[in-house]
Design an enzyme around this catalytic site. Structure first.
Site, PDB file in Angstrom:
ATOM      1  N   ASN A 103       0.836  -1.200   0.000  1.00 45.45           N
ATOM      2  CA  ASN A 103       0.000   0.000   0.000  1.00 45.45           C
ATOM      3  C   ASN A 103       0.872   1.252   0.000  1.00 45.45           C
ATOM      4  OD1 ASN A 103      -2.077  -1.819   0.196  1.00 45.45           O
ATOM      5  ND2 ASN A 103      -2.265  -1.602   2.423  1.00 45.45           N
ATOM      6  N   HIS A 120       5.945  -0.549  -2.622  1.00 48.38           N
ATOM      7  CA  HIS A 120       5.532   0.161  -3.838  1.00 48.38           C
ATOM      8  C   HIS A 120       5.563   1.671  -3.633  1.00 48.38           C
ATOM      9  CE1 HIS A 120       3.186  -3.707  -5.099  1.00 48.38           C
ATOM     10  NE2 HIS A 120       4.474  -3.780  -5.376  1.00 48.38           N
ATOM     11  N   CYS A 146       9.929  20.260 -11.678  1.00 51.23           N
ATOM     12  CA  CYS A 146      11.069  19.962 -10.800  1.00 51.23           C
ATOM     13  C   CYS A 146      11.939  21.213 -10.655  1.00 51.23           C
ATOM     14  CB  CYS A 146      11.875  18.825 -11.427  1.00 51.23           C
ATOM     15  SG  CYS A 146      13.464  18.502 -10.664  1.00 51.23           S
ATOM     16  N   SER A 188      -4.638  -9.773  -2.907  1.00 53.82           N
ATOM     17  CA  SER A 188      -5.092 -10.795  -3.870  1.00 53.82           C
ATOM     18  C   SER A 188      -3.901 -11.580  -4.394  1.00 53.82           C
ATOM     19  CB  SER A 188      -5.830 -10.109  -5.031  1.00 53.82           C
ATOM     20  OG  SER A 188      -4.953  -9.178  -5.654  1.00 53.82           O
ATOM     21  N   ASN A 212      -7.908 -13.022   4.862  1.00 58.00           N
ATOM     22  CA  ASN A 212      -8.616 -12.443   3.725  1.00 58.00           C
ATOM     23  C   ASN A 212     -10.033 -13.008   3.751  1.00 58.00           C
ATOM     24  OD1 ASN A 212      -9.519 -11.735   1.079  1.00 58.00           O
ATOM     25  ND2 ASN A 212      -7.396 -11.653   0.388  1.00 58.00           N
TER      26      ASN A 212
HETATM   27  C1  BV8 Z   1       8.444  -5.168 -11.598  1.00 62.04           C
HETATM   28  C2  BV8 Z   1       1.686   1.553  -6.534  1.00 62.04           C
HETATM   29  C3  BV8 Z   1      10.290  -5.568 -13.051  1.00 62.04           C
HETATM   30  C4  BV8 Z   1       0.935   2.516  -7.390  1.00 62.04           C
HETATM   31  C5  BV8 Z   1       1.308  -0.724  -7.376  1.00 62.04           C
HETATM   32  C6  BV8 Z   1       5.513 -11.808 -13.174  1.00 62.04           C
HETATM   33  C7  BV8 Z   1       4.357 -12.328 -13.696  1.00 62.04           C
HETATM   34  C8  BV8 Z   1       3.395 -11.490 -14.246  1.00 62.04           C
HETATM   35  C9  BV8 Z   1       3.573 -10.108 -14.266  1.00 62.04           C
HETATM   36  C10 BV8 Z   1       4.719  -9.600 -13.740  1.00 62.04           C
HETATM   37  C11 BV8 Z   1       5.695 -10.436 -13.197  1.00 62.04           C
HETATM   38  N1  BV8 Z   1       6.713  -9.636 -12.747  1.00 62.04           N
HETATM   39  C12 BV8 Z   1       6.411  -8.346 -12.988  1.00 62.04           C
HETATM   40  C13 BV8 Z   1       5.205  -8.281 -13.607  1.00 62.04           C
HETATM   41  C14 BV8 Z   1       4.547  -7.066 -14.040  1.00 62.04           C
HETATM   42  C15 BV8 Z   1       3.762  -6.396 -12.910  1.00 62.04           C
HETATM   43  C16 BV8 Z   1       2.657  -7.278 -12.388  1.00 62.04           C
HETATM   44  O1  BV8 Z   1       2.796  -7.903 -11.351  1.00 62.04           O
HETATM   45  N2  BV8 Z   1       1.544  -7.315 -13.096  1.00 62.04           N
HETATM   46  C17 BV8 Z   1       0.390  -8.056 -12.635  1.00 62.04           C
HETATM   47  C18 BV8 Z   1      -0.836  -7.166 -12.711  1.00 62.04           C
HETATM   48  C19 BV8 Z   1       0.228  -9.294 -13.460  1.00 62.04           C
HETATM   49  N3  BV8 Z   1       4.654  -6.026 -11.825  1.00 62.04           N
HETATM   50  C20 BV8 Z   1       5.379  -4.903 -11.916  1.00 62.04           C
HETATM   51  O2  BV8 Z   1       5.354  -4.191 -12.886  1.00 62.04           O
HETATM   52  C21 BV8 Z   1       6.253  -4.557 -10.723  1.00 62.04           C
HETATM   53  N4  BV8 Z   1       7.585  -4.219 -11.213  1.00 62.04           N
HETATM   54  O3  BV8 Z   1       8.260  -6.323 -11.411  1.00 62.04           O
HETATM   55  O4  BV8 Z   1       9.556  -4.667 -12.256  1.00 62.04           O
HETATM   56  C22 BV8 Z   1       9.469  -5.914 -14.263  1.00 62.04           C
HETATM   57  C23 BV8 Z   1       8.813  -4.903 -14.971  1.00 62.04           C
HETATM   58  C24 BV8 Z   1       8.054  -5.262 -16.096  1.00 62.04           C
HETATM   59  C25 BV8 Z   1       7.918  -6.594 -16.485  1.00 62.04           C
HETATM   60  C26 BV8 Z   1       8.555  -7.595 -15.745  1.00 62.04           C
HETATM   61  C27 BV8 Z   1       9.344  -7.247 -14.647  1.00 62.04           C
HETATM   62  C28 BV8 Z   1       5.738  -3.325  -9.994  1.00 62.04           C
HETATM   63  C29 BV8 Z   1       4.377  -3.579  -9.423  1.00 62.04           C
HETATM   64  C30 BV8 Z   1       3.961  -2.384  -8.540  1.00 62.04           C
HETATM   65  C31 BV8 Z   1       2.741  -1.701  -9.117  1.00 62.04           C
HETATM   66  N5  BV8 Z   1       2.308  -0.625  -8.220  1.00 62.04           N
HETATM   67  N6  BV8 Z   1       0.986   0.260  -6.512  1.00 62.04           N
HETATM   68  C32 BV8 Z   1      -0.345   2.959  -6.728  1.00 62.04           C
HETATM   69  O5  BV8 Z   1      -0.848   2.276  -5.821  1.00 62.04           O
HETATM   70  O6  BV8 Z   1      -0.845   4.015  -7.145  1.00 62.04           O
HETATM   71  S1  BV8 Z   1       0.437  -2.148  -7.357  1.00 62.04           S
HETATM   72  C33 BV8 Z   1      -1.047  -1.864  -6.611  1.00 62.04           C
HETATM   73  O7  BV8 Z   1      -1.902  -2.890  -7.031  1.00 62.04           O
HETATM   74  C34 BV8 Z   1      -1.006  -1.985  -5.128  1.00 62.04           C
HETATM   75  O8  BV8 Z   1       0.158  -1.457  -4.571  1.00 62.04           O
HETATM   76  C35 BV8 Z   1      -1.113  -3.447  -4.890  1.00 62.04           C
HETATM   77  O9  BV8 Z   1       0.138  -4.063  -4.885  1.00 62.04           O
HETATM   78  C36 BV8 Z   1      -1.844  -3.923  -6.100  1.00 62.04           C
HETATM   79  C37 BV8 Z   1      -3.240  -4.313  -5.740  1.00 62.04           C
HETATM   80  O10 BV8 Z   1      -3.093  -5.542  -5.106  1.00 62.04           O
HETATM   81  P1  BV8 Z   1      -3.704  -5.791  -3.666  1.00 62.04           P
HETATM   82  O11 BV8 Z   1      -3.036  -4.921  -2.679  1.00 62.04           O
HETATM   83  O12 BV8 Z   1      -3.663  -7.236  -3.455  1.00 62.04           O
HETATM   84  O13 BV8 Z   1      -5.175  -5.260  -3.777  1.00 62.04           O
HETATM   85  P2  BV8 Z   1      -6.381  -5.952  -4.555  1.00 62.04           P
HETATM   86  O14 BV8 Z   1      -7.404  -4.898  -4.694  1.00 62.04           O
HETATM   87  O15 BV8 Z   1      -5.882  -6.685  -5.761  1.00 62.04           O
HETATM   88  O16 BV8 Z   1      -6.908  -7.081  -3.531  1.00 62.04           O
HETATM   89  C38 BV8 Z   1      -7.429  -6.687  -2.287  1.00 62.04           C
HETATM   90  C39 BV8 Z   1      -7.582  -7.947  -1.465  1.00 62.04           C
HETATM   91  O17 BV8 Z   1      -8.042  -7.563  -0.171  1.00 62.04           O
HETATM   92  C40 BV8 Z   1      -8.598  -8.910  -2.038  1.00 62.04           C
HETATM   93  O18 BV8 Z   1      -8.060 -10.228  -2.007  1.00 62.04           O
HETATM   94  C41 BV8 Z   1      -9.784  -8.803  -1.053  1.00 62.04           C
HETATM   95  O19 BV8 Z   1     -10.458 -10.055  -0.900  1.00 62.04           O
HETATM   96  C42 BV8 Z   1      -9.091  -8.437   0.213  1.00 62.04           C
HETATM   97  N7  BV8 Z   1      -9.899  -7.685   1.172  1.00 62.04           N
HETATM   98  C43 BV8 Z   1     -10.924  -6.832   0.927  1.00 62.04           C
HETATM   99  N8  BV8 Z   1     -11.380  -6.337   2.111  1.00 62.04           N
HETATM  100  C44 BV8 Z   1     -10.606  -6.887   3.102  1.00 62.04           C
HETATM  101  C45 BV8 Z   1      -9.662  -7.740   2.503  1.00 62.04           C
HETATM  102  N9  BV8 Z   1      -8.757  -8.434   3.219  1.00 62.04           N
HETATM  103  C46 BV8 Z   1      -8.781  -8.295   4.561  1.00 62.04           C
HETATM  104  N10 BV8 Z   1      -9.651  -7.473   5.211  1.00 62.04           N
HETATM  105  C47 BV8 Z   1     -10.568  -6.772   4.514  1.00 62.04           C
HETATM  106  N11 BV8 Z   1     -11.450  -5.982   5.170  1.00 62.04           N
HETATM  107 ZN    ZN Z   2      14.187  16.903 -12.103  1.00 63.60          ZN
END
Ligand code: BV8
Ligand code: ZN
Length: 245
Positions: A103, A120, A146, A188, A212
């Site tokens: 987060n 992140h 900047c 997730s 979760n």
């Molecule tokens: C990188 C900041 C090198 C911005 C965010 C391998 C395989 C596939 C894809 C990739 C891979 N490696 C890299 C990738 C690409 C990509 C990626 O993972 N894509 C996904 C979508 C497939 N990753 C990246 O780009 C990362 N960089 O690896 O660099 C690289 C680069 C390119 C290609 C290869 C390698 C950087 C990722 C960071 C992105 N930035 N945030 C901002 O927030 O503004 S990510 C952002 O989304 C959040 O930070 C968070 O991480 C994500 C959302 O996920 P969750 O937090 O899990 O939230 P979500 O809504 O999904 O789920 C909520 C959960 O809570 C649910 O399960 C729900 O049931 C539960 N819940 C609900 N209520 C409750 C609860 N649980 C408990 N209590 C409750 N009350």
């Molecule tokens: Zn600058």
């Protein structure tokens, strides 16, 4: 009351090195929409994963700034919830706790957690998109510039397609490898590389616990699944450490 198995309670009591990974779900009970939730109002038409990218910023930096300013205002207006507060207590009740959060809302720190790994980044920090210089972006500018190079300022977060900062990656990887108890809370487990931490912890011999209300890609891998909201489950879990249980 979530039924916390006695075996898990004793594992928590005997844990030496705990690692907790949190996602958007831990802030949901504070009123912060998760990435899965439909965004509200003007932002309902956008998929966050489309906006949280360098390409979106290059295409329309003013739109991305409006989104982050909307999120900043929303988060500034909410409070940490019992789940955040329980994790802050947890950190004082075990020998070692490493909190890694995906987060960018800063709510763990506002709840009293110290030494949080913001995997992140943090959306309240500004830095230059072009030269990387940190600085306070001018709130009156649709796209602040900047002071050092005249480039465009951006929020200090890690977007999709951007590398995780080295220090955060190194510290998180070391903590995951060394822990004996790993919690995946409110995520997730769909965003990499954070999504790979539970498996890495398991390979290191840790007990894996998921908190979760829903199942995730991780659920089958876990030793324990506490199906419930983090704001309800975590205080109960931590109570078993402080003799209230
Ligand atoms: C990188 C900041 C090198 C911005 C965010 C391998 C395989 C596939 C894809 C990739 C891979 N490696 C890299 C990738 C690409 C990509 C990626 O993972 N894509 C996904 C979508 C497939 N990753 C990246 O780009 C990362 N960089 O690896 O660099 C690289 C680069 C390119 C290609 C290869 C390698 C950087 C990722 C960071 C992105 N930035 N945030 C901002 O927030 O503004 S990510 C952002 O989304 C959040 O930070 C968070 O991480 C994500 C959302 O996920 P969750 O937090 O899990 O939230 P979500 O809504 O999904 O789920 C909520 C959960 O809570 C649910 O399960 C729900 O049931 C539960 N819940 C609900 N209520 C409750 C609860 N649980 C408990 N209590 C409750 N009350
Ligand atoms: Zn600058």
């Amino acid at each position: 009351m979530a039924a916390i198995p006695a075996a898990l309670k004793s594992a928590v009591r005997n844990a030496r090195r705990v690692c907790v990974l949190t996602g958007a779900g831990v802030s949901a009970e504070s009123g912060v929409p998760t990435f899965r939730d439909a965004q509200t109002g003007l932002w309902a038409q956008y998929d966050p994963r489309e906006l949280a990218t360098p390409d979106a910023f290059l295409k329309d930096p003013a739109l991305v700034w409006r989104w982050y300013r909307w999120r900043r205002k929303l988060v500034t207006g909410v409070e940490p919830n019992p789940g955040h507060l329980a994790l802050a207590r947890f950190g004082h009740l075990v020998p070692q706790l490493c909190l890694i959060t995906q987060n960018v809302d800063g709510l763990h720190q506002r709840a009293g957690s110290t030494d949080v790994i913001e995997f992140h980044g943090n959306m309240f920090v500004d830095r230059c998109f072009d030269c990387g210089a940190a600085g306070a972006a001018d709130a009156a500018e649709p796209v602040p510039t900047c002071a050092a190079c005249g480039g465009r300022m951006r929020p200090g977060v890690v977007w999709f397609g951007e590398e995780i900062p080295d220090a955060a990656m190194r510290r998180a990887t070391a903590a995951v490898a060394a822990c004996d108890l790993f919690f995946s809370v409110g995520t997730s487990a769909a965003v990499w590389p954070a999504a790979g931490f539970a498996e890495q912890a398991r390979r290191g011999g840790a007990i894996i616990v998921e908190v979760n209300p829903a199942t995730t890609e991780l659920t089958d891998l876990c030793d324990y699944r506490l199906a419930g909201q983090s704001g309800v489950v975590l205080p109960e879990l931590v109570d078993c450490l402080s003799g209230n249980d």
